[in-house]
Design an enzyme around this catalytic site. Sequence first.
Site, PDB file in Angstrom:
ATOM      1  N   GLU A  83     -36.499  36.840 -26.820  1.00 38.20           N
ATOM      2  CA  GLU A  83     -37.201  36.893 -25.534  1.00 38.20           C
ATOM      3  C   GLU A  83     -38.686  37.170 -25.670  1.00 38.20           C
ATOM      4  O   GLU A  83     -39.442  37.011 -24.725  1.00 38.20           O
ATOM      5  CB  GLU A  83     -36.570  37.971 -24.653  1.00 38.20           C
ATOM      6  CG  GLU A  83     -35.203  37.536 -24.175  1.00 38.20           C
ATOM      7  CD  GLU A  83     -34.373  38.671 -23.609  1.00 38.20           C
ATOM      8  OE1 GLU A  83     -34.901  39.808 -23.515  1.00 38.20           O
ATOM      9  OE2 GLU A  83     -33.213  38.414 -23.291  1.00 38.20           O
ATOM     10  N   ASP A 115     -41.656  29.545 -39.210  1.00 39.84           N
ATOM     11  CA  ASP A 115     -41.602  30.595 -40.220  1.00 39.84           C
ATOM     12  C   ASP A 115     -41.783  31.999 -39.634  1.00 39.84           C
ATOM     13  O   ASP A 115     -41.337  32.978 -40.212  1.00 39.84           O
ATOM     14  CB  ASP A 115     -42.675  30.329 -41.281  1.00 39.84           C
ATOM     15  CG  ASP A 115     -42.437  29.000 -41.991  1.00 39.84           C
ATOM     16  OD1 ASP A 115     -41.336  28.829 -42.536  1.00 39.84           O
ATOM     17  OD2 ASP A 115     -43.336  28.134 -41.957  1.00 39.84           O
ATOM     18  N   GLU A 126     -40.241  38.050 -39.157  1.00 39.17           N
ATOM     19  CA  GLU A 126     -39.751  39.204 -38.396  1.00 39.17           C
ATOM     20  C   GLU A 126     -38.419  39.712 -38.938  1.00 39.17           C
ATOM     21  O   GLU A 126     -38.213  40.908 -39.102  1.00 39.17           O
ATOM     22  CB  GLU A 126     -39.547  38.827 -36.928  1.00 39.17           C
ATOM     23  CG  GLU A 126     -40.802  38.693 -36.127  1.00 39.17           C
ATOM     24  CD  GLU A 126     -40.476  38.621 -34.637  1.00 39.17           C
ATOM     25  OE1 GLU A 126     -39.358  38.979 -34.231  1.00 39.17           O
ATOM     26  OE2 GLU A 126     -41.366  38.193 -33.872  1.00 39.17           O
TER      27      GLU A 126
HETATM   28  P1  ADP Z   1     -43.948  28.287 -34.600  1.00 40.05           P
HETATM   29  O1  ADP Z   1     -43.761  27.628 -35.921  1.00 40.05           O
HETATM   30  O2  ADP Z   1     -43.813  27.290 -33.509  1.00 40.05           O
HETATM   31  O3  ADP Z   1     -45.214  29.062 -34.568  1.00 40.05           O
HETATM   32  P2  ADP Z   1     -42.568  30.774 -35.005  1.00 40.05           P
HETATM   33  O4  ADP Z   1     -41.152  30.996 -35.371  1.00 40.05           O
HETATM   34  O5  ADP Z   1     -43.552  30.963 -36.085  1.00 40.05           O
HETATM   35  O6  ADP Z   1     -42.717  29.304 -34.401  1.00 40.05           O
HETATM   36  O7  ADP Z   1     -42.862  31.708 -33.767  1.00 40.05           O
HETATM   37  C1  ADP Z   1     -44.141  31.938 -33.274  1.00 40.05           C
HETATM   38  C2  ADP Z   1     -44.234  33.351 -32.725  1.00 40.05           C
HETATM   39  O8  ADP Z   1     -43.414  33.524 -31.578  1.00 40.05           O
HETATM   40  C3  ADP Z   1     -43.794  34.417 -33.696  1.00 40.05           C
HETATM   41  O9  ADP Z   1     -44.829  35.364 -33.811  1.00 40.05           O
HETATM   42  C4  ADP Z   1     -42.586  35.043 -33.036  1.00 40.05           C
HETATM   43  O10 ADP Z   1     -42.518  36.408 -33.293  1.00 40.05           O
HETATM   44  C5  ADP Z   1     -42.857  34.829 -31.578  1.00 40.05           C
HETATM   45  N1  ADP Z   1     -41.670  34.836 -30.700  1.00 40.05           N
HETATM   46  C6  ADP Z   1     -40.367  34.921 -31.008  1.00 40.05           C
HETATM   47  N2  ADP Z   1     -39.588  34.810 -29.892  1.00 40.05           N
HETATM   48  C7  ADP Z   1     -40.435  34.641 -28.846  1.00 40.05           C
HETATM   49  C8  ADP Z   1     -40.256  34.453 -27.425  1.00 40.05           C
HETATM   50  N3  ADP Z   1     -39.051  34.410 -26.877  1.00 40.05           N
HETATM   51  N4  ADP Z   1     -41.359  34.294 -26.690  1.00 40.05           N
HETATM   52  C9  ADP Z   1     -42.580  34.297 -27.233  1.00 40.05           C
HETATM   53  N5  ADP Z   1     -42.826  34.474 -28.559  1.00 40.05           N
HETATM   54  C10 ADP Z   1     -41.767  34.642 -29.355  1.00 40.05           C
HETATM   55 MG    MG Z   2     -45.442  30.225 -36.856  1.00 36.32          MG
END
Ligand code: ADP
Ligand code: MG
Length: 413
Positions: free
Chosen positions: A52, A78, A83
Amino acid sequence: DEVSMNKLSRPCRMMLLVNPQSGKGQALTLYNNHIQRMLSEAGIQHTLVITERQNHARELVREADLSQWDALVIMSGDGLLFEVINGLLERPDWEEAIQIPLGILPGGSGNALAASIHHYSGAPQVSSEELLVSCGFLMCKGLVSPMDLVCIHLSSCPRVFSFLSLAWGFVADVDIESEKYRHVGSARFTVCTLVRLASLRVYKGKLAYLPATDLPKHEESLRNKKTLHCNNQPPTSVPGRPSTVSPRVNTFHNSCHSNNSLKVRKVESTPSRSTNISLTGPSDSLLPPLDQLLPSDWVVVQEEDFVLVLAMYQSHLGEDMMAAPGSTLDEGVIHLFYVRAGISRAALLKMFLAMEKGTHLANNCQHLVHAKVRAFRLEPYTPKGIITVDGEVVEYGPVQAEVHRGLARIITG
Ligand code: ADP
Ligand code: MG
Protein backbone atom coordinates in the site's frame (compact mmCIF):
# COMPACT_ATOMS: atom_id res chain seq x y z
CA ASP A 1 19.22 -34.02 1.27
CA GLU A 2 20.88 -31.77 -1.23
CA VAL A 3 18.08 -31.98 -3.80
CA SER A 4 15.38 -30.79 -1.42
CA MET A 5 17.73 -28.11 -0.09
CA ASN A 6 18.16 -26.53 -3.49
CA LYS A 7 14.70 -26.95 -4.90
CA LEU A 8 11.38 -25.65 -3.64
CA SER A 9 9.18 -28.43 -2.29
CA ARG A 10 5.68 -29.09 -3.68
CA PRO A 11 3.12 -28.02 -2.72
CA CYS A 12 4.90 -24.76 -2.15
CA ARG A 13 3.53 -21.93 -0.04
CA MET A 14 4.61 -18.67 -1.56
CA MET A 15 3.99 -15.12 -0.40
CA LEU A 16 3.73 -13.00 -3.54
CA LEU A 17 4.21 -9.31 -2.83
CA VAL A 18 2.94 -7.04 -5.59
CA ASN A 19 3.52 -3.29 -5.79
CA PRO A 20 0.52 -2.02 -7.77
CA GLN A 21 2.30 1.31 -8.41
CA SER A 22 5.48 -0.17 -9.90
CA GLY A 23 6.37 0.37 -13.54
CA LYS A 24 3.47 1.76 -15.53
CA GLY A 25 1.15 0.83 -12.65
CA GLN A 26 0.19 -2.44 -14.32
CA ALA A 27 1.73 -5.04 -12.02
CA LEU A 28 -1.67 -6.39 -10.93
CA THR A 29 -2.92 -6.66 -14.50
CA LEU A 30 0.29 -8.40 -15.48
CA TYR A 31 -0.19 -10.78 -12.58
CA ASN A 32 -3.76 -11.59 -13.63
CA ASN A 33 -2.86 -12.01 -17.30
CA HIS A 34 0.36 -13.98 -17.03
CA ILE A 35 1.34 -15.22 -13.61
CA GLN A 36 -1.67 -16.37 -11.64
CA ARG A 37 -2.51 -19.39 -13.79
CA MET A 38 1.10 -20.28 -14.42
CA LEU A 39 1.87 -20.59 -10.70
CA SER A 40 -1.38 -22.41 -9.95
CA GLU A 41 -0.74 -24.96 -12.67
CA ALA A 42 2.75 -25.53 -11.29
CA GLY A 43 1.24 -26.36 -7.90
CA ILE A 44 2.50 -23.20 -6.27
CA GLN A 45 0.00 -22.06 -3.67
CA HIS A 46 0.49 -18.37 -3.43
CA THR A 47 -0.92 -15.66 -1.25
CA LEU A 48 -1.07 -12.29 -2.90
CA VAL A 49 -0.04 -9.34 -0.75
CA ILE A 50 -0.61 -5.96 -2.35
CA THR A 51 1.65 -3.28 -0.94
CA GLU A 52 0.00 0.00 0.00
CA ARG A 53 2.94 2.34 0.43
CA GLN A 54 6.69 2.58 0.60
CA ASN A 55 8.23 0.41 3.37
CA HIS A 56 5.05 -1.63 3.77
CA ALA A 57 6.81 -4.79 2.55
CA ARG A 58 9.86 -4.07 4.71
CA GLU A 59 7.77 -3.81 7.86
CA LEU A 60 5.73 -6.83 6.91
CA VAL A 61 8.67 -9.22 6.43
CA ARG A 62 10.35 -7.89 9.56
CA GLU A 63 7.39 -9.11 11.60
CA ALA A 64 6.14 -12.10 9.58
CA ASP A 65 6.04 -15.69 10.84
CA LEU A 66 8.37 -17.09 8.19
CA SER A 67 7.64 -20.70 9.11
CA GLN A 68 4.36 -20.27 7.20
CA TRP A 69 6.20 -19.67 3.93
CA ASP A 70 8.47 -21.63 1.60
CA ALA A 71 9.38 -18.57 -0.47
CA LEU A 72 8.91 -14.79 -0.60
CA VAL A 73 8.48 -13.58 -4.15
CA ILE A 74 8.10 -9.99 -5.21
CA MET A 75 6.44 -8.78 -8.37
CA SER A 76 7.60 -5.21 -8.85
CA GLY A 77 10.86 -3.52 -9.74
CA ASP A 78 14.09 -3.91 -7.81
CA GLY A 79 12.93 -1.42 -5.16
CA LEU A 80 10.51 -3.80 -3.50
CA LEU A 81 13.10 -6.59 -3.20
CA PHE A 82 15.46 -4.07 -1.59
CA GLU A 83 12.79 -3.53 1.08
CA VAL A 84 12.26 -7.26 1.61
CA ILE A 85 15.97 -8.06 1.96
CA ASN A 86 16.52 -5.23 4.41
CA GLY A 87 13.41 -6.21 6.37
CA LEU A 88 14.74 -9.77 6.71
CA LEU A 89 18.15 -8.58 7.87
CA GLU A 90 16.57 -6.32 10.50
CA ARG A 91 15.04 -9.30 12.29
CA PRO A 92 16.56 -10.67 15.50
CA ASP A 93 16.60 -14.07 13.73
CA TRP A 94 18.19 -12.55 10.59
CA GLU A 95 20.65 -15.39 10.14
CA GLU A 96 17.85 -17.88 9.58
CA ALA A 97 15.44 -15.39 7.99
CA ILE A 98 17.79 -14.44 5.15
CA GLN A 99 17.92 -18.15 4.17
CA ILE A 100 14.30 -18.10 2.98
CA PRO A 101 14.18 -18.50 -0.80
CA LEU A 102 13.42 -15.17 -2.48
CA GLY A 103 12.14 -14.65 -5.98
CA ILE A 104 11.56 -11.80 -8.37
CA LEU A 105 9.08 -11.34 -11.21
CA PRO A 106 9.68 -8.22 -13.31
CA GLY A 107 6.69 -5.95 -12.80
CA GLY A 108 8.44 -2.60 -12.41
CA SER A 109 10.35 -0.24 -14.64
CA GLY A 110 13.74 -1.16 -13.17
CA ASN A 111 13.90 -4.96 -13.41
CA ALA A 112 17.65 -5.47 -13.29
CA LEU A 113 17.80 -8.51 -11.03
CA ALA A 114 15.11 -10.33 -13.01
CA ALA A 115 17.06 -9.57 -16.20
CA SER A 116 20.29 -10.81 -14.58
CA ILE A 117 18.75 -14.10 -13.39
CA HIS A 118 17.21 -14.56 -16.83
CA HIS A 119 20.63 -14.01 -18.38
CA TYR A 120 22.33 -16.51 -16.02
CA SER A 121 19.75 -19.13 -17.10
CA GLY A 122 21.24 -18.94 -20.60
CA ALA A 123 18.10 -17.53 -22.18
CA PRO A 124 18.49 -14.81 -24.82
CA GLN A 125 17.89 -11.21 -23.72
CA VAL A 126 14.23 -10.18 -23.90
CA SER A 127 12.23 -7.41 -22.23
CA SER A 128 8.80 -6.39 -20.95
CA GLU A 129 6.10 -9.07 -20.89
CA GLU A 130 8.33 -11.59 -22.65
CA LEU A 131 10.80 -11.28 -19.79
CA LEU A 132 7.99 -11.62 -17.26
CA VAL A 133 6.63 -14.82 -18.78
CA SER A 134 10.10 -16.30 -19.09
CA CYS A 135 10.88 -15.42 -15.45
CA GLY A 136 7.52 -16.95 -14.49
CA PHE A 137 8.64 -20.28 -15.97
CA LEU A 138 11.98 -20.09 -14.14
CA MET A 139 10.02 -19.44 -10.93
CA CYS A 140 7.92 -22.57 -11.53
CA LYS A 141 11.05 -24.70 -11.87
CA GLY A 142 11.92 -23.55 -8.37
CA LEU A 143 15.68 -24.06 -8.23
CA VAL A 144 17.27 -22.00 -5.47
CA SER A 145 20.82 -20.59 -5.59
CA PRO A 146 22.95 -18.51 -3.22
CA MET A 147 23.21 -14.80 -4.05
CA ASP A 148 25.76 -12.23 -2.87
CA LEU A 149 24.65 -9.23 -0.86
CA VAL A 150 26.68 -6.09 -0.33
CA CYS A 151 26.60 -4.26 2.98
CA ILE A 152 26.67 -0.48 2.64
CA HIS A 153 27.75 2.01 5.30
CA LEU A 154 26.47 5.57 5.12
CA SER A 155 27.62 8.39 7.36
CA SER A 156 24.62 8.82 9.65
CA CYS A 157 22.21 6.02 8.69
CA PRO A 158 22.39 2.40 9.78
CA ARG A 159 23.84 -0.10 7.31
CA VAL A 160 21.78 -1.24 4.35
CA PHE A 161 22.08 -4.42 2.32
CA SER A 162 22.11 -4.31 -1.45
CA PHE A 163 21.80 -7.03 -4.11
CA LEU A 164 22.42 -5.10 -7.29
CA SER A 165 24.28 -1.83 -7.52
CA LEU A 166 25.54 1.41 -6.06
CA ALA A 167 25.72 4.43 -8.34
CA TRP A 168 27.02 7.98 -8.15
CA GLY A 169 27.23 10.57 -10.91
CA PHE A 170 25.69 10.08 -14.32
CA VAL A 171 23.94 6.76 -13.67
CA ALA A 172 22.46 7.79 -10.31
CA ASP A 173 21.20 11.09 -11.73
CA VAL A 174 19.57 9.31 -14.68
CA ASP A 175 17.96 6.74 -12.41
CA ILE A 176 16.30 9.36 -10.25
CA GLU A 177 15.50 11.97 -12.90
CA SER A 178 13.86 9.26 -14.98
CA GLU A 179 11.26 8.64 -12.25
CA LYS A 180 9.14 11.30 -13.95
CA TYR A 181 9.13 9.28 -17.16
CA ARG A 182 7.94 6.09 -15.45
CA HIS A 183 4.85 5.93 -17.68
CA VAL A 184 7.11 4.82 -20.56
CA GLY A 185 8.32 1.80 -18.55
CA SER A 186 11.95 0.72 -18.86
CA ALA A 187 12.47 3.15 -21.77
CA ARG A 188 12.65 5.85 -19.06
CA PHE A 189 16.38 5.17 -18.67
CA THR A 190 17.09 5.62 -22.38
CA VAL A 191 15.11 8.85 -22.57
CA CYS A 192 16.87 10.28 -19.55
CA THR A 193 20.34 9.17 -20.65
CA LEU A 194 19.95 11.30 -23.77
CA VAL A 195 18.70 14.28 -21.74
CA ARG A 196 21.65 13.95 -19.33
CA LEU A 197 24.20 13.66 -22.12
CA ALA A 198 23.23 17.14 -23.22
CA SER A 199 24.09 18.54 -19.80
CA LEU A 200 27.07 16.32 -19.06
CA ARG A 201 28.98 17.30 -15.90
CA VAL A 202 31.91 16.26 -13.73
CA TYR A 203 31.57 14.79 -10.24
CA LYS A 204 34.50 15.30 -7.85
CA GLY A 205 35.43 12.84 -5.17
CA LYS A 206 37.79 10.22 -3.84
CA LEU A 207 37.51 6.52 -4.66
CA ALA A 208 39.41 3.61 -3.09
CA TYR A 209 38.99 -0.14 -3.17
CA LEU A 210 40.24 -3.48 -1.92
CA PRO A 211 41.08 -5.58 -5.00
CA ALA A 212 39.59 -9.08 -5.23
CA THR A 213 42.41 -11.58 -5.25
CA ASP A 214 41.58 -15.01 -6.60
CA LEU A 215 41.24 -17.12 -3.48
CA PRO A 216 40.77 -20.86 -4.03
CA LYS A 217 37.10 -21.78 -3.92
CA HIS A 218 37.25 -23.65 -0.59
CA GLU A 219 39.02 -20.78 1.18
CA GLU A 220 36.35 -18.48 -0.13
CA SER A 221 33.56 -20.51 1.37
CA LEU A 222 35.41 -20.89 4.67
CA ARG A 223 35.84 -17.17 4.83
CA ASN A 224 32.20 -16.68 4.05
CA LYS A 225 31.10 -19.07 6.76
CA LYS A 226 33.29 -17.25 9.25
CA THR A 227 31.69 -13.95 8.36
CA LEU A 228 28.26 -15.42 8.87
CA HIS A 229 29.07 -16.72 12.31
CA CYS A 230 30.88 -13.81 13.90
CA ASN A 231 27.82 -11.61 13.97
CA ASN A 232 27.35 -8.32 15.64
CA GLN A 233 26.02 -7.67 19.09
CA PRO A 234 23.00 -9.69 20.15
CA PRO A 235 20.11 -7.90 18.52
CA THR A 236 17.36 -8.95 20.90
CA SER A 237 17.35 -5.93 23.19
CA VAL A 238 18.97 -2.91 21.68
CA PRO A 239 18.90 0.15 23.94
CA GLY A 240 16.83 2.90 22.44
CA ARG A 241 15.27 0.61 19.88
CA PRO A 242 11.51 1.02 20.01
CA SER A 243 9.73 -2.25 20.53
CA THR A 244 7.97 -3.34 17.39
CA VAL A 245 4.29 -4.01 17.19
CA SER A 246 2.87 -7.10 15.51
CA PRO A 247 0.99 -6.30 12.33
CA ARG A 248 -2.76 -6.48 12.33
CA VAL A 249 -3.76 -8.84 9.60
CA ASN A 250 -7.10 -8.76 7.84
CA THR A 251 -7.75 -11.48 5.35
CA PHE A 252 -10.25 -11.24 2.58
CA HIS A 253 -10.83 -13.24 -0.54
CA ASN A 254 -10.75 -11.48 -3.83
CA SER A 255 -13.99 -12.35 -5.57
CA CYS A 256 -12.43 -11.87 -9.01
CA HIS A 257 -10.57 -15.13 -8.60
CA SER A 258 -12.31 -18.41 -8.06
CA ASN A 259 -9.09 -20.39 -8.17
CA ASN A 260 -8.52 -21.88 -4.76
CA SER A 261 -4.75 -21.70 -4.92
CA LEU A 262 -5.04 -17.95 -4.72
CA LYS A 263 -5.68 -16.08 -1.54
CA VAL A 264 -5.56 -12.34 -1.41
CA ARG A 265 -4.59 -10.69 1.76
CA LYS A 266 -4.76 -7.10 2.71
CA VAL A 267 -2.15 -6.50 5.34
CA GLU A 268 -1.82 -3.46 7.50
CA SER A 269 1.27 -3.08 9.57
CA THR A 270 1.81 -0.37 12.09
CA PRO A 271 4.41 2.05 10.74
CA SER A 272 7.45 1.94 12.94
CA ARG A 273 9.70 4.86 13.78
CA SER A 274 12.75 2.64 13.40
CA THR A 275 12.46 1.79 9.71
CA ASN A 276 16.18 2.15 9.12
CA ILE A 277 17.56 0.45 12.21
CA SER A 278 20.02 -2.25 11.23
CA LEU A 279 22.07 -3.44 14.16
CA THR A 280 21.43 -6.98 13.01
CA GLY A 281 23.08 -8.79 10.10
CA PRO A 282 26.63 -10.09 9.54
CA SER A 283 29.61 -7.99 10.60
CA ASP A 284 31.86 -6.41 8.00
CA SER A 285 35.39 -7.71 8.42
CA LEU A 286 37.01 -5.58 5.70
CA LEU A 287 35.73 -2.10 6.55
CA PRO A 288 37.18 0.27 9.14
CA PRO A 289 34.77 2.91 10.47
CA LEU A 290 33.84 5.37 7.73
CA ASP A 291 35.73 8.28 9.34
CA GLN A 292 38.99 6.32 9.74
CA LEU A 293 41.89 5.75 7.35
CA LEU A 294 41.85 2.75 5.05
CA PRO A 295 44.35 -0.15 5.44
CA SER A 296 47.47 -0.05 3.27
CA ASP A 297 46.38 -2.91 0.99
CA TRP A 298 43.61 -0.73 -0.44
CA VAL A 299 44.12 0.96 -3.83
CA VAL A 300 43.42 4.68 -3.97
CA VAL A 301 42.28 5.86 -7.41
CA GLN A 302 44.47 8.77 -8.58
CA GLU A 303 41.75 10.57 -10.52
CA GLU A 304 39.33 12.71 -8.56
CA ASP A 305 37.19 13.91 -11.48
CA PHE A 306 34.55 11.42 -12.57
CA VAL A 307 31.58 11.22 -14.87
CA LEU A 308 30.28 8.19 -13.03
CA VAL A 309 31.11 5.57 -10.44
CA LEU A 310 29.12 2.35 -10.62
CA ALA A 311 29.44 -0.75 -8.44
CA MET A 312 27.61 -3.80 -9.78
CA TYR A 313 27.23 -7.28 -8.31
CA GLN A 314 24.85 -8.73 -10.91
CA SER A 315 25.09 -8.60 -14.69
CA HIS A 316 22.27 -6.23 -15.60
CA LEU A 317 21.55 -2.64 -14.64
CA GLY A 318 18.25 -2.70 -16.52
CA GLU A 319 16.29 -5.05 -18.77
CA ASP A 320 18.48 -4.18 -21.74
CA MET A 321 21.64 -2.97 -20.02
CA MET A 322 24.30 -5.59 -19.35
CA ALA A 323 26.61 -3.29 -17.43
CA ALA A 324 28.66 -6.08 -15.80
CA PRO A 325 28.76 -8.96 -18.30
CA GLY A 326 31.32 -10.88 -16.23
CA SER A 327 29.25 -10.86 -13.06
CA THR A 328 27.67 -14.01 -11.65
CA LEU A 329 25.15 -14.57 -8.87
CA ASP A 330 27.50 -15.52 -6.04
CA GLU A 331 31.16 -15.05 -6.94
CA GLY A 332 31.73 -12.74 -3.96
CA VAL A 333 32.97 -9.94 -6.20
CA ILE A 334 31.92 -6.33 -6.71
CA HIS A 335 32.50 -5.10 -10.26
CA LEU A 336 33.59 -1.51 -9.81
CA PHE A 337 33.42 0.74 -12.86
CA TYR A 338 34.30 4.38 -13.20
CA VAL A 339 34.41 6.77 -16.08
CA ARG A 340 37.08 9.46 -15.83
CA ALA A 341 36.21 13.05 -16.69
CA GLY A 342 37.28 14.14 -20.16
CA ILE A 343 35.24 11.55 -22.05
CA SER A 344 33.41 13.00 -25.05
CA ARG A 345 29.64 12.89 -25.27
CA ALA A 346 29.97 10.69 -28.33
CA ALA A 347 32.19 8.18 -26.53
CA LEU A 348 29.86 8.11 -23.53
CA LEU A 349 26.84 7.54 -25.75
CA LYS A 350 28.71 4.78 -27.56
CA MET A 351 29.50 3.18 -24.18
CA PHE A 352 25.85 3.19 -23.08
CA LEU A 353 24.68 1.82 -26.43
CA ALA A 354 27.26 -0.98 -26.21
CA MET A 355 25.94 -1.86 -22.74
CA GLU A 356 22.82 -3.31 -24.29
CA LYS A 357 24.89 -6.29 -25.45
CA GLY A 358 27.53 -5.95 -22.75
CA THR A 359 30.29 -5.14 -25.25
CA HIS A 360 31.31 -1.76 -23.77
CA LEU A 361 34.44 -3.19 -22.10
CA ALA A 362 35.69 -4.58 -25.41
CA ASN A 363 35.45 -1.12 -27.01
CA ASN A 364 38.78 -0.01 -25.49
CA CYS A 365 37.33 3.20 -24.15
CA GLN A 366 40.28 4.99 -22.50
CA HIS A 367 38.07 6.64 -19.91
CA LEU A 368 36.25 3.55 -18.67
CA VAL A 369 37.97 1.59 -15.87
CA HIS A 370 36.83 -1.75 -14.45
CA ALA A 371 38.14 -3.42 -11.28
CA LYS A 372 37.02 -6.51 -9.40
CA VAL A 373 36.93 -5.66 -5.71
CA ARG A 374 35.76 -6.97 -2.34
CA ALA A 375 35.15 -3.57 -0.81
CA PHE A 376 35.28 0.10 -1.75
CA ARG A 377 34.90 3.58 -0.31
CA LEU A 378 33.64 6.68 -2.10
CA GLU A 379 33.89 10.20 -0.68
CA PRO A 380 32.14 12.80 -2.85
CA TYR A 381 33.54 16.32 -2.48
CA THR A 382 30.45 18.18 -3.64
CA PRO A 383 28.04 18.93 -0.79
CA LYS A 384 24.93 17.91 -2.73
CA GLY A 385 24.21 15.03 -5.05
CA ILE A 386 22.57 11.67 -5.54
CA ILE A 387 23.75 8.20 -4.56
CA THR A 388 21.51 5.26 -5.36
CA VAL A 389 21.57 1.74 -4.01
CA ASP A 390 19.60 -0.81 -6.07
CA GLY A 391 17.98 2.18 -7.77
CA GLU A 392 16.77 3.75 -4.50
CA VAL A 393 18.13 7.08 -3.21
CA VAL A 394 20.22 6.79 -0.04
CA GLU A 395 21.88 9.39 2.17
CA TYR A 396 24.36 11.48 0.17
CA GLY A 397 27.93 11.67 1.48
CA PRO A 398 30.80 9.28 2.18
CA VAL A 399 29.87 5.67 1.61
CA GLN A 400 31.66 2.32 1.81
CA ALA A 401 30.68 -1.22 0.98
CA GLU A 402 31.74 -4.85 1.44
CA VAL A 403 30.49 -7.98 -0.32
CA HIS A 404 29.08 -10.94 1.65
CA ARG A 405 29.29 -13.97 -0.55
CA GLY A 406 26.09 -15.99 -0.96
CA LEU A 407 24.33 -14.41 2.02
CA ALA A 408 20.84 -14.64 0.47
CA ARG A 409 19.08 -17.34 -1.59
CA ILE A 410 17.17 -16.66 -4.77
CA ILE A 411 15.00 -18.72 -7.11
CA THR A 412 16.91 -18.99 -10.38
CA GLY A 413 15.03 -21.75 -12.22
P1 ADP B 1 9.90 0.49 -10.17
O1 ADP B 1 10.89 -0.39 -10.86
O2 ADP B 1 8.75 0.75 -11.07
O3 ADP B 1 10.55 1.71 -9.64
P2 ADP B 1 9.96 -0.58 -7.51
O4 ADP B 1 9.67 -1.96 -7.06
O5 ADP B 1 11.39 -0.21 -7.56
O6 ADP B 1 9.30 -0.36 -8.94
O7 ADP B 1 9.13 0.38 -6.57
C1 ADP B 1 9.31 1.76 -6.55
C2 ADP B 1 9.06 2.28 -5.14
O8 ADP B 1 7.70 2.13 -4.76
C3 ADP B 1 9.86 1.58 -4.07
O9 ADP B 1 10.55 2.55 -3.33
C4 ADP B 1 8.81 0.92 -3.20
O10 ADP B 1 9.19 0.92 -1.87
C5 ADP B 1 7.62 1.82 -3.38
N1 ADP B 1 6.31 1.19 -3.11
C6 ADP B 1 6.00 -0.08 -2.81
N2 ADP B 1 4.64 -0.24 -2.72
C7 ADP B 1 4.09 0.97 -2.98
C8 ADP B 1 2.73 1.45 -3.05
N3 ADP B 1 1.69 0.66 -2.85
N4 ADP B 1 2.56 2.74 -3.36
C9 ADP B 1 3.60 3.55 -3.61
N5 ADP B 1 4.90 3.16 -3.55
C10 ADP B 1 5.14 1.89 -3.24
MG1 MG C 1 12.83 0.98 -8.66
